[in-house]
Write a protein that holds these residues in place. Structure first.
Motif, PDB file in Angstrom:
ATOM      1  N   ALA A   1       0.816  -1.218   0.000  1.00 59.53           N
ATOM      2  CA  ALA A   1       0.000   0.000   0.000  1.00 59.53           C
ATOM      3  C   ALA A   1       0.847   1.263   0.000  1.00 59.53           C
ATOM      4  CB  ALA A   1      -0.925  -0.007   1.212  1.00 59.53           C
ATOM      5  N   TYR A   2       2.113   1.127   0.326  1.00 64.16           N
ATOM      6  CA  TYR A   2       3.083   2.225   0.345  1.00 64.16           C
ATOM      7  C   TYR A   2       3.119   2.972  -0.995  1.00 64.16           C
ATOM      8  CZ  TYR A   2       7.994   3.836   1.271  1.00 64.16           C
ATOM      9  OH  TYR A   2       9.150   4.526   1.481  1.00 64.16           O
ATOM     10  N   PHE A   3       3.067   2.228  -2.095  1.00 61.64           N
ATOM     11  CA  PHE A   3       3.315   2.791  -3.413  1.00 61.64           C
ATOM     12  C   PHE A   3       2.046   3.362  -4.054  1.00 61.64           C
ATOM     13  CE2 PHE A   3       6.358  -0.693  -2.574  1.00 61.64           C
ATOM     14  CZ  PHE A   3       7.471   0.106  -2.343  1.00 61.64           C
ATOM     15  N   SER A   4       2.224   4.133  -5.130  1.00 58.42           N
ATOM     16  CA  SER A   4       1.136   4.961  -5.655  1.00 58.42           C
ATOM     17  C   SER A   4       0.057   4.205  -6.416  1.00 58.42           C
ATOM     18  CB  SER A   4       1.719   6.037  -6.587  1.00 58.42           C
ATOM     19  OG  SER A   4       2.753   6.756  -5.984  1.00 58.42           O
ATOM     20  N   ALA A   5       0.413   3.124  -7.095  1.00 55.41           N
ATOM     21  CA  ALA A   5      -0.520   2.490  -8.028  1.00 55.41           C
ATOM     22  C   ALA A   5      -1.855   2.131  -7.391  1.00 55.41           C
ATOM     23  CB  ALA A   5       0.120   1.242  -8.647  1.00 55.41           C
TER      24      ALA A   5
END
Length: 494
Positions: free
Chosen positions: A133-137
């Motif tokens: 969930a850290y990343f933008s996608a």
């Protein structure tokens, strides 16, 4: 030619503007905190108005403090909190909802589903990242799926996506610049770090229209000019990098094997691996570094979600310290941690564990434990987490890490730096000015415009610093690490 470089450092909890002269000295600096929004457990948001308003305020204040006008600025460099996701109307510039911050865990369940469905290897092979969930996608997907009419409007080409750098440039230029750099694109989980292009297969997987995505350029590029009405004169934006890669560049970790750690809200340990994309077997991610040409170096990275933020929690949550600076004095007021360990997994554990469901734990509490032991254990917990990543990085790269360049707010804490050196068995080098993130953005912009000729000139700039060397005995270190591993074991959910 202007006399100064303006670095805009838009962080997770505050925005800063720093003005540098040709000697690399800070002429003026302004900082403004802004509100953190927590709609429900595990969710973190920012108001786009707060982001933009704080940035404009600190730029104006830094110019006023330096007693200069915008005409004296040769170029702007931007560095930013990474992964934080904004989606806005192409015509009005208004966001469709609050920014979804990198810390936000609202898409954690979906990321677990991606892993169960077998997408981990495909995503890693293309992006160097793990489904998280850290990343933008997944944040973009969440916005399109949950904000009324967002998906419909995106498919019509009415909406744009950007990380904070893109959002700032778009507004600085009144829509004239819609771009990002390799380092920020590489953190979206949509960018192929080997082909240096947005990956169409991943866009299909996350159901994200390519029309939403900005153009991607090297960090040291001329991205465009600000609109005359914004600062009174058009200014070139010539350096852009995500905050951690900007700090790596600012610390001049330009050669393979160079390592730095930033002690900010989180902690971010990055190793420059040059032209080789090192595949991690120990929970790290592979990403791209800042460059002034079209060939970004590869970087091995480990992220601690909660670093300096634990000190904010001691101050604002537990209210057992009245300022972050006091934490060092209080930690030293007791001879040891008294058997108390703090694992600050407030928003899950990052590398090398990647346990989104983990939550913070305090272990080893007895009647003899005091608030001072909790403060000390909290600072030590930051160092232990960093050490976990150092160990993983040593295993992945095969490189013996004997020196660590440090920066960020919490690196000013001498107790923490000495404990880090002791527990990690390496020399800690802290520059006198720990604004390495801002330095990186300034260096990139300055090199692009000829403000500085080359990296040799940058290395010659006098920055001074403090060196911390380990003096802890091996048996004491092992005893402490054993206690930490036990505490982590009690925290993990899988």
């Amino acid at each position: 030619m202007g006399k100064y470089i303006l670095a805009v450092d838009q962080g997770t909890t505050s925005s800063r503007a720093v003005i540098f002269d040709r000697g690399g000295k800070i002429v003026s600096m302004a900082q403004k905190e802004f509100k953190q929004i927590y709609p429900q457990s595990g969710w973190v948001e920012h108001s786009s108005r707060d982001i933009m308003g704080s940035v404009m305020a600190v730029i104006a204040e830094s110019l006023a403090r330096a007693d200069i006008s915008a005409e004296a600025i040769q170029a702007i460099g931007i560095t930013n909190q990474r992964e934080t996701t904004l989606v806005w109307d192409k015509k009005t510039g208004k966001t469709v909802c609050n920014a979804v911050v990198w810390q936000c865990r609202r898409t954690a369940d979906y990321c677990e589903k991606l892993k169960r469905d077998g997408f981990t290897e495909k995503i890693y092979n293309k992006t160097g990242l793990v489904p998280d969930a850290y990343f933008s996608a997944t944040k973009i997907k969440w916005i399109l799926d949950n904000v009324p009419r967002a998906r419909e409007r995106a498919e019509k080409g009415e909406l744009l996506f950007g990380t904070v750098d893109t959002f700032l440039m778009w507004h600085f230029s009144k829509g004239g610049i819609f771009a990002t750099d390799y380092t920020n694109a590489a953190r979206t989980m949509l960018f192929n770090i080997h082909t240096l292009q947005w990956d169409k297969e991943l866009l299909r997987l996350f159901d994200i229209p390519e029309s939403m995505l900005p153009q991607v350029k090297p960090s040291g590029s001329e991205f465009g000019f600000t609109h005359k009405s914004v600062f009174g004169t058009p200014l070139p934006v010539c350096g852009v990098a995500g905050d951690q890669q900007s700090a790596l560049f600012g610390q001049l970790c330009l050669d393979a094997g160079d390592v730095k750690n930033t002690y900010g809200t989180g902690c971010f340990l990055l190793m420059n691996t040059g032209g080789k994309a090192v595949k991690s077997g120990n929970g790290l991610v592979t990403t791209l570094g800042a460059c002034t040409d079209g060939k970004p170096p590869y970087v091995l990275e480990g992220s601690v979600f909660v670093g300096g933020a634990v000190v904010q929690w001691l101050r604002d949550g537990l209210k057992i310290i009245d300022s972050a600076q006091r934490s060092e004095e209080i930690a030293r007021s007791v001879p040891d941690n008294g058997g108390v360990y703090m694992v600050p997994a407030f928003t899950g554990l990052g590398a090398p564990y990647w346990d989104a469901a983990a939550r913070g734990t305090l272990t080893g509490i007895t009647r003899g434990a005091t608030s001072a032991h909790i403060v000390r254990a909290s600072l030590e917990g930051i160092a232990y987490q960093v050490n976990d990543i150092i160990d993983a990085m040593r295993k992945d790269s095969g490189i013996c890490i004997s020196r660590l360049a440090v920066d960020g707010g919490a690196s000013a804490n001498d107790f923490l730096m000495q404990f880090q050196s002791d527990i990690s068995r390496c020399e800690i080098n802290r520059p006198d000015t720990v604004e390495s993130t801002a330095y990186g953005a300034a260096f990139l912009a300055g090199l692009r415009t000829g403000f500085w000729k080359n990296t040799d000139e940058l290395r010659a700039l006098k920055r001074g610093g403090t060196v911390f060397r380990s003096d802890m005995k091996s048996d004491e270190r092992e005893k402490l690490l054993s206690g930490w591993r036990d505490a982590v074991g009690r925290t993990l959910t899988k």
